[in-house]
Design an enzyme around this catalytic site. Structure first.
Site, PDB file in Angstrom:
ATOM      1  N   GLU A   8       0.915  -1.283  -0.008  1.00  0.00           N
ATOM      2  CA  GLU A   8      -0.052  -0.062  -0.091  1.00  0.00           C
ATOM      3  C   GLU A   8       0.910   1.274  -0.082  1.00  0.00           C
ATOM      4  O   GLU A   8       1.829   1.253   0.710  1.00  0.00           O
ATOM      5  CB  GLU A   8      -0.892  -0.112   1.158  1.00  0.00           C
ATOM      6  CG  GLU A   8      -1.813   1.231   1.304  1.00  0.00           C
ATOM      7  CD  GLU A   8      -2.802   0.948   2.626  1.00  0.00           C
ATOM      8  OE1 GLU A   8      -3.399  -0.237   2.652  1.00  0.00           O
ATOM      9  OE2 GLU A   8      -2.872   2.105   3.359  1.00  0.00           O
ATOM     10  N   TYR A  40      -6.656   6.885  -0.205  1.00  0.00           N
ATOM     11  CA  TYR A  40      -7.680   7.985  -0.630  1.00  0.00           C
ATOM     12  C   TYR A  40      -8.005   8.743   0.674  1.00  0.00           C
ATOM     13  O   TYR A  40      -8.413   8.295   1.758  1.00  0.00           O
ATOM     14  CB  TYR A  40      -9.081   7.592  -1.030  1.00  0.00           C
ATOM     15  CG  TYR A  40      -9.997   8.270  -1.713  1.00  0.00           C
ATOM     16  CD1 TYR A  40      -9.973   8.715  -3.146  1.00  0.00           C
ATOM     17  CD2 TYR A  40     -11.017   8.367  -0.918  1.00  0.00           C
ATOM     18  CE1 TYR A  40     -10.759   9.698  -3.681  1.00  0.00           C
ATOM     19  CE2 TYR A  40     -12.102   9.155  -1.707  1.00  0.00           C
ATOM     20  CZ  TYR A  40     -11.798   9.875  -3.100  1.00  0.00           C
ATOM     21  OH  TYR A  40     -12.886  10.409  -3.659  1.00  0.00           O
ATOM     22  N   HIS A  67      -7.913   3.132  -3.200  1.00  0.00           N
ATOM     23  CA  HIS A  67      -8.783   3.101  -2.285  1.00  0.00           C
ATOM     24  C   HIS A  67      -9.943   4.194  -2.377  1.00  0.00           C
ATOM     25  O   HIS A  67      -9.599   5.147  -3.369  1.00  0.00           O
ATOM     26  CB  HIS A  67      -8.158   3.410  -0.945  1.00  0.00           C
ATOM     27  CG  HIS A  67      -7.240   2.388  -0.416  1.00  0.00           C
ATOM     28  ND1 HIS A  67      -6.814   2.280   0.889  1.00  0.00           N
ATOM     29  CD2 HIS A  67      -6.602   1.722  -1.041  1.00  0.00           C
ATOM     30  CE1 HIS A  67      -5.708   1.319   0.924  1.00  0.00           C
ATOM     31  NE2 HIS A  67      -5.688   0.916  -0.327  1.00  0.00           N
ATOM     32  N   GLY A  98     -13.852   5.498   5.294  1.00  0.00           N
ATOM     33  CA  GLY A  98     -12.958   6.522   5.630  1.00  0.00           C
ATOM     34  C   GLY A  98     -13.373   7.028   6.860  1.00  0.00           C
ATOM     35  O   GLY A  98     -14.207   6.641   7.653  1.00  0.00           O
ATOM     36  N   ASP A  99     -12.498   7.852   7.560  1.00  0.00           N
ATOM     37  CA  ASP A  99     -12.737   8.340   8.929  1.00  0.00           C
ATOM     38  C   ASP A  99     -13.552   9.574   8.677  1.00  0.00           C
ATOM     39  O   ASP A  99     -13.110  10.582   7.891  1.00  0.00           O
ATOM     40  CB  ASP A  99     -11.285   8.622   9.571  1.00  0.00           C
ATOM     41  CG  ASP A  99     -11.010   7.497   9.977  1.00  0.00           C
ATOM     42  OD1 ASP A  99     -11.926   6.536  10.593  1.00  0.00           O
ATOM     43  OD2 ASP A  99      -9.872   7.137  10.076  1.00  0.00           O
ATOM     44  N   ALA A 112     -18.994   1.642   4.441  1.00  0.00           N
ATOM     45  CA  ALA A 112     -18.328   0.968   3.713  1.00  0.00           C
ATOM     46  C   ALA A 112     -19.213   0.047   2.758  1.00  0.00           C
ATOM     47  O   ALA A 112     -19.358  -0.162   1.632  1.00  0.00           O
ATOM     48  CB  ALA A 112     -17.190   0.370   4.095  1.00  0.00           C
ATOM     49  N   HIS A 138     -12.740  -2.548  15.556  1.00  0.00           N
ATOM     50  CA  HIS A 138     -12.610  -1.156  15.128  1.00  0.00           C
ATOM     51  C   HIS A 138     -13.117  -0.137  16.316  1.00  0.00           C
ATOM     52  O   HIS A 138     -13.864  -0.637  17.119  1.00  0.00           O
ATOM     53  CB  HIS A 138     -13.759  -0.887  13.895  1.00  0.00           C
ATOM     54  CG  HIS A 138     -13.735   0.364  13.578  1.00  0.00           C
ATOM     55  ND1 HIS A 138     -14.469   1.535  13.965  1.00  0.00           N
ATOM     56  CD2 HIS A 138     -13.014   0.983  12.508  1.00  0.00           C
ATOM     57  CE1 HIS A 138     -14.087   2.783  13.322  1.00  0.00           C
ATOM     58  NE2 HIS A 138     -13.172   2.377  12.460  1.00  0.00           N
TER      59      HIS A 138
HETATM   60  P1  FAD Z   1     -17.077   0.592   8.014  1.00  0.00           P
HETATM   61  O1  FAD Z   1     -16.907  -0.866   7.489  1.00  0.00           O
HETATM   62  O2  FAD Z   1     -18.136   1.476   7.416  1.00  0.00           O
HETATM   63  O3  FAD Z   1     -17.264   0.447   9.510  1.00  0.00           O
HETATM   64  C1  FAD Z   1     -16.768   1.728  10.369  1.00  0.00           C
HETATM   65  C2  FAD Z   1     -17.599   1.774  11.788  1.00  0.00           C
HETATM   66  O4  FAD Z   1     -19.053   1.645  11.535  1.00  0.00           O
HETATM   67  C3  FAD Z   1     -17.042   0.297  12.436  1.00  0.00           C
HETATM   68  O5  FAD Z   1     -16.922   0.598  13.867  1.00  0.00           O
HETATM   69  C4  FAD Z   1     -18.314  -0.538  12.150  1.00  0.00           C
HETATM   70  O6  FAD Z   1     -18.646  -1.635  13.273  1.00  0.00           O
HETATM   71  C5  FAD Z   1     -19.654   0.475  12.280  1.00  0.00           C
HETATM   72  N1  FAD Z   1     -20.705   0.310  11.180  1.00  0.00           N
HETATM   73  C6  FAD Z   1     -20.762  -0.126  10.165  1.00  0.00           C
HETATM   74  N2  FAD Z   1     -22.019  -0.493   9.807  1.00  0.00           N
HETATM   75  C7  FAD Z   1     -22.795   0.192  10.685  1.00  0.00           C
HETATM   76  C8  FAD Z   1     -24.274   0.058  10.988  1.00  0.00           C
HETATM   77  N3  FAD Z   1     -24.910  -0.221   9.897  1.00  0.00           N
HETATM   78  N4  FAD Z   1     -24.742   0.782  11.619  1.00  0.00           N
HETATM   79  C9  FAD Z   1     -23.809   1.119  12.988  1.00  0.00           C
HETATM   80  N5  FAD Z   1     -22.558   0.949  12.806  1.00  0.00           N
HETATM   81  C10 FAD Z   1     -21.986   0.352  11.803  1.00  0.00           C
HETATM   82  N6  FAD Z   1      -8.797   5.800   5.484  1.00  0.00           N
HETATM   83  C11 FAD Z   1      -9.120   6.671   4.549  1.00  0.00           C
HETATM   84  O7  FAD Z   1      -9.281   7.904   5.168  1.00  0.00           O
HETATM   85  N7  FAD Z   1      -8.333   6.456   3.301  1.00  0.00           N
HETATM   86  C12 FAD Z   1      -7.806   5.200   3.284  1.00  0.00           C
HETATM   87  O8  FAD Z   1      -7.504   4.944   1.899  1.00  0.00           O
HETATM   88  C13 FAD Z   1      -7.734   4.223   4.185  1.00  0.00           C
HETATM   89  N8  FAD Z   1      -7.395   2.744   3.934  1.00  0.00           N
HETATM   90  C14 FAD Z   1      -7.443   1.820   4.520  1.00  0.00           C
HETATM   91  C15 FAD Z   1      -7.152   0.549   4.300  1.00  0.00           C
HETATM   92  C16 FAD Z   1      -7.382  -0.568   5.177  1.00  0.00           C
HETATM   93  C17 FAD Z   1      -6.624  -1.842   4.954  1.00  0.00           C
HETATM   94  C18 FAD Z   1      -7.606  -0.384   6.493  1.00  0.00           C
HETATM   95  C19 FAD Z   1      -7.811  -1.326   7.467  1.00  0.00           C
HETATM   96  C20 FAD Z   1      -8.367   0.886   6.929  1.00  0.00           C
HETATM   97  C21 FAD Z   1      -8.058   2.147   5.950  1.00  0.00           C
HETATM   98  N9  FAD Z   1      -8.521   3.284   6.397  1.00  0.00           N
HETATM   99  C22 FAD Z   1      -8.493   4.417   5.316  1.00  0.00           C
HETATM  100  C23 FAD Z   1      -9.108   3.507   7.617  1.00  0.00           C
HETATM  101  C24 FAD Z   1     -10.674   3.537   7.597  1.00  0.00           C
HETATM  102  O9  FAD Z   1     -11.178   4.220   6.696  1.00  0.00           O
HETATM  103  C25 FAD Z   1     -11.052   3.798   8.981  1.00  0.00           C
HETATM  104  O10 FAD Z   1     -10.737   2.578   9.931  1.00  0.00           O
HETATM  105  C26 FAD Z   1     -12.652   3.961   9.288  1.00  0.00           C
HETATM  106  O11 FAD Z   1     -12.572   4.302  10.539  1.00  0.00           O
HETATM  107  C27 FAD Z   1     -13.384   2.943   8.925  1.00  0.00           C
HETATM  108  O12 FAD Z   1     -13.548   2.437   7.615  1.00  0.00           O
HETATM  109  P2  FAD Z   1     -14.408   0.870   7.199  1.00  0.00           P
HETATM  110  O13 FAD Z   1     -14.278   1.031   5.848  1.00  0.00           O
HETATM  111  O14 FAD Z   1     -13.788  -0.098   8.014  1.00  0.00           O
HETATM  112  O15 FAD Z   1     -15.808   1.563   7.653  1.00  0.00           O
END
Ligand code: FAD
Length: 276
Positions: A8, A40, A67, A98-99, A112, A138
């Protein structure tokens, strides 16, 4: 079986950094490299930078995976970006929430899983869709079970594979993998691996993303923080042994968070006899 290796990068902020990226990726091609991904900025802050980095990797013959997250963008913007990627030859994306930036208030969050469903609905099987997952849970998940349930939402929406947040405790990965299997999740879960090159940066980042640095590692890193050679040697050794355990325990591959540096990942790969 040869493990799937991916690396990455973040989109370089300078023209010089952008030119160096394909060189770094080519050095990493000594590994059995399946693809390189490019992060991203949530909210689209690196939309063009990520695209440019992906294009330059593709032009060098390296399979590249951007991403992507909705952030505050609407569906038309994300669909247009995905079309550009598809037309450029991209076949894999990493779909994320994303955060959420402070100041976004109570705006509807596009999890996501919603992005995965959107990609599948609009683009069918044009892309392999990878998602993120969290062996140490998470930070925003209420419980480990909730965390796995929301990971399963992404799989049910159509994710093909997952990359984990990094961790330094192999048992966290094995326990998570088993809990996922028990929840009916069958996609490959590739461990994310963060080479250790810098103490303060690692501690800061780990606090933010909820990755634990075990005390025995933290204390030894502290002890050699002013001796770069000793720090790199210790970090390489610890992470190599972690990777060895993961692969011996059945992990399908490794995803290296390179921070745009080839040498730390190559040193680990040599210890694993993965670098040609
Ligand atoms: P999600 O899967 O949407 O989950 C986020 C949180 O919401 C979790 O706590 C989950 O339990 C909760 N949740 C999900 N669905 C629901 C629902 N329906 N109701 C209530 N709660 C729910 N960040 C960036 O900004 N750019 C990047 O390029 C990037 N790359 C990454 C690559 C990897 C391999 C990893 C592990 C992380 C990366 N991140 C990146 C960080 C990531 O964006 C953060 O960890 C973010 O906080 C969560 O993203 P996610 O896609 O896992 O979110």
């Amino acid at each position: 079986m040869t493990p799937r290796i991916s690396c990455e990068f973040f989109p370089p902020r300078t023209p010089g950094g952008m030119r160096a990226l394909p060189r770094t990726a080519r050095r990493l091609s000594a590994l059995p490299l399946e693809y390189c991904s490019v992060t991203y900025g949530a909210g689209g802050s690196t939309r063009e930078g990520t695209f440019e980095a992906v294009q330059s990797l593709l032009a060098s013959g390296i399979a590249a995976a951007p991403h992507l997250s909705f952030g505050s963008d609407d569906e038309a913007t994300i669909a247009a970006l995905l079309e550009r990627y598809r037309d450029a030859g991209v076949r894999r994306v990493v779909a994320l929430r994303g955060d959420v930036a402070s100041g976004m208030g109570r705006r509807h969050v596009r999890y996501a899983a919603e992005l995965v469903a959107f990609i599948r609905q609009r683009f069918g099987d044009a892309f392999h869709v990878a998602v993120a997952c969290y062996p140490e849970t998470h930070p925003e998940s209420a419980t480990p079970a909730d965390d796995v349930a929301h990971f399963r939402d992404k799989v049910q929406a159509g994710a093909d594979s997952a990359i984990t947040q990094y961790f330094y405790n192999a048992d966290a990965y094995f326990d998570f993998r088993d809990r996922c299997a028990a929840a009916g999740i069958g996609i490959p879960i590739v461990p994310g691996v963060m080479p250790i090159t810098n103490v303060d940066g690692l501690v800061r980042f780990s606090n933010n993303c909820g990755a634990e640095i075990p005390r025995w590692i933290h204390r030894q890193l502290d002890a050699c923080r002013h001796d770069e050679a000793a720090l790199l040697a210790f970090g390489t050794d610890v992470v190599s042994r972690l990777c060895e355990r993961l692969l011996a325990g059945g992990a399908p591959g490794l995803h290296f968070y390179t921070l745009n540096q080839a040498s730390p990942t190559l040193a680990i790969a040599r210890n694993l006899h993965l670098a040609g």
